[in-house]
Design a protein around this motif. Structure first.
Motif: not given
Length: 415
Positions: A301-330
Motif C-alpha cells: 500500500r502507498v499512503e496518498p497523503l504527504i507528511n513532512n516531505g515524505t510518504i508512507q509505504v506499507e511493505v508485506t514481508l515475504t521471507s523469513e524474519l531475521t533474528d532481531n526482527a521485532r515490532p518498532e525496530l528501526n
C-alpha cells in the motif's frame, strides 16, 4: 675638422634587450594563464569511478520501522490507581504476563456486596423451597383425609342400598348417605385439582427466585471481571511495545495503558521522499535491512497523503524474519522500481541527483589532466546512477565533491 662616429653596436644591444624583455613578459603571461586555469589536486584527495554498461535496477530508499499485524491495545476497564508496574517496554510477554497492577477500593467493596446479595438470594430460594414443601405436605395430608372420608361414604352407600331395598333402611336415610357421598367425591376432585395448581404455582415461584439468583450471579461476575482487570495482562504472546502509565497515576475508564504486539506476524512501514513517490507502485519488490540481516518484501500500500516531505509505504514481508526482527525496530528499505537493460551508469557521485545535468571532471588516461564534462543523468539506484549522455563505457570521472574547483575547466592530478 671633427668627424662624428655612430655607435651601431650599442643600438643592436638595446634591440636585443627589447626582444628578450618582450619574450619574458609573454612567457610570464603564459605561466600566469596556465596557473589560473589548471590547478593541481592530489590523487589521494579524490575518488574516481568508471562508466559501466549493463543492467541497471532503479531503486528508491527510505527508512522506517517494523510493525506488528497482530496488536493488542490494553485500556483501563474502570477508574483506578496504578499500584505496581511489573514490565517495561521491550519486554517479551506471554498471554498471562502481568504488565501492571491497578487498585480501586470501591471495586473490592462492590465484590463483597455482590457476594452478599448472591448468598441472600440463594437463601431466599432455599426458604421458599422449604415453605413450598411444607404447604404441599399439608395439602396432601388433607387430601388423604378427604379421600378416606369419600371411601367410607362410598361403603356406606353400598351397604344402605341393599338394606333400603329390603326396607330395613328408609329411603330418606339412603338418599342422605348418597348425597354425602357425591359431595365428598366432588370435594376430592376439587382438592386434587387444587394440589396440581399449587405445584404449578410453586414451580413458577421457584423460577422467579432462580432468576433473582442468576441476576445476582451476573452482577457478581461483572464486578469480579472488573476486579480481575485491575491486574493488567498482555493477552497475547509478543513484546510490550509501549507503556502509557506511571506508578501512582490515576486512570479513567477507557484510558490507554499499554500496547502489545505479536513478534510472529510483522510488516514494514517506510518513509519515502516525496520526489520519488511517482516511481513507487503496489507489487514492487522490496529489500529490508535490519542491520542484522535482510528480508524480502512487496509493496502492499502507498499512503496518498504527504507528511513532512515524505510518504508512507506499507511493505508485506515475504521471507523469513531475521533474528532481531521485532515490532518498532528501526530499518532501512530499498524499493526496486524498474530495470534498464544496456544502460550506462557510474557509481553515484557526491551532490548529484537523479534526472539532473551536472559537470564532472573526466580523467584523461594519457595524461594527468581531468577535464570538466557536462553529463546528463537519469534514474538512480542505491549506489549507482544512469548516464543518459556525455560519457562512454570505461571513461573515468572524479566522483568527489569538486565544487571548490568548479571555475576551472581543467585540473592536474598529482601523485
Amino acid at each position: 675638422m671633427d668627424i662624428k662616429i655612430e655607435k651601431r653596436s650599442n643600438h643592436r644591444f638595446k634591440s636585443w634587450q627589447l626582444i628578450v624583455g618582450v619574450s619574458a613578459v609573454l612567457a610570464l603571461c603564459g605561466f600566469v594563464f596556465t596557473r589560473d586555469n589548471t590547478v593541481q589536486v592530489s590523487s589521494s584527495e579524490i575518488w574516481l569511478g568508471e562508466v559501466k554498461q549493463g543492467e541497471l535496477q532503479q531503486s528508491v530508499g527510505g527508512f522506517g520501522r517494523l510493525k506488528s499485524q497482530d496488536t493488542r491495545l490494553l485500556t483501563a476497564y474502570s477508574a483506578a490507581t496504578v499500584e505496581e508496574i511489573v514490565l517495561k517496554p521491550g519486554a517479551l510477554v506471554t498471554p498471562d504476563s502481568v504488565i501492571a497492577v491497578l487498585v480501586d477500593p470501591a471495586i473490592t467493596q462492590s465484590v463483597k456486596a455482590a457476594e452478599r446479595a448472591l448468598i441472600q438470594a440463594q437463601n431466599q430460594l432455599l426458604q421458599l423451597q422449604i415453605n413450598q414443601q411444607r404447604e404441599l405436605l399439608e395439602q396432601q395430608s388433607a387430601l388423604e383425609v378427604m379421600r378416606s372420608n369419600q371411601e367410607s361414604a362410598e361403603l356406606e352407600v353400598s351397604a344402605q342400598e341393599q338394606l333400603a331395598e329390603q326396607g330395613v333402611v328408609s329411603q330418606l336415610e339412603f338418599k342422605r348417605s348418597l348425597l354425602a357421598h357425591r359431595q365428598l367425591t366432588r370435594q376430592l376432585a376439587f382438592e386434587v385439582e387444587r394440589i396440581a395448581q399449587l405445584s404449578e404455582l410453586h414451580a413458577a415461584n421457584l423460577v422467579i427466585a432462580q432468576s433473582s439468583i442468576d441476576a445476582q450471579q451476573e452482577a457478581l461476575d461483572l464486578v469480579k471481571e472488573t476486579e480481575s482487570r485491575l491486574v493488567v495482562r498482555a493477552g497475547i504472546a509478543g513484546v510490550l511495545q509501549s507503556l502509557s502509565i506511571e506508578l501512582g497515576q490515576s486512570v479513567i475508564s477507557g484510558q490507554q495503558l499499554a500496547l502489545v504486539g505479536s513478534m510472529d506476524s510483522l510488516y514494514a512501514i517506510l518513509d519515502i521522499p516525496q520526489s520519488s513517490m511517482q516511481y513507487v507502485e503496489v507489487g514492487q519488490q522490496v529489500e529490508i535491512d535490519t542491520r542484522n540481516g535482510a528480508m524480502s518484501g512487496q509493496v502492499a500500500r502507498v499512503e496518498p497523503l504527504i507528511n513532512n516531505g515524505t510518504i508512507q509505504v506499507e511493505v508485506t514481508l515475504t521471507s523469513e524474519l531475521t533474528d532481531n526482527a521485532r515490532p518498532e525496530l528501526n530499518i532501512a528499505g530499498t524499493i526496486y522500481t524498474q530495470t534498464l537493460e544496456n544502460a550506462l551508469y557510474i557509481q553515484k557521485p557526491l551532490n548529484v541527483a537523479n534526472n539532473s545535468t551536472n559537470s564532472l571532471y573526466r580523467v584523461d588516461d594519457d595524461s594527468n589532466l581531468a577535464h570538466a564534462t557536462t553529463l546528463k543523468f537519469g534514474i538512480e539506484t542505491k549506489d549507482s546512477i544512469q548516464i543518459v549522455s556525455g560519457a562512454s563505457v570505461s571513461q573515468r570521472f572524479i566522483l568527489s565533491d569538486m565544487s571548490q574547483w568548479e571555475e576551472h575547466d581543467t585540473i592536474a592530478i598529482t601523485q
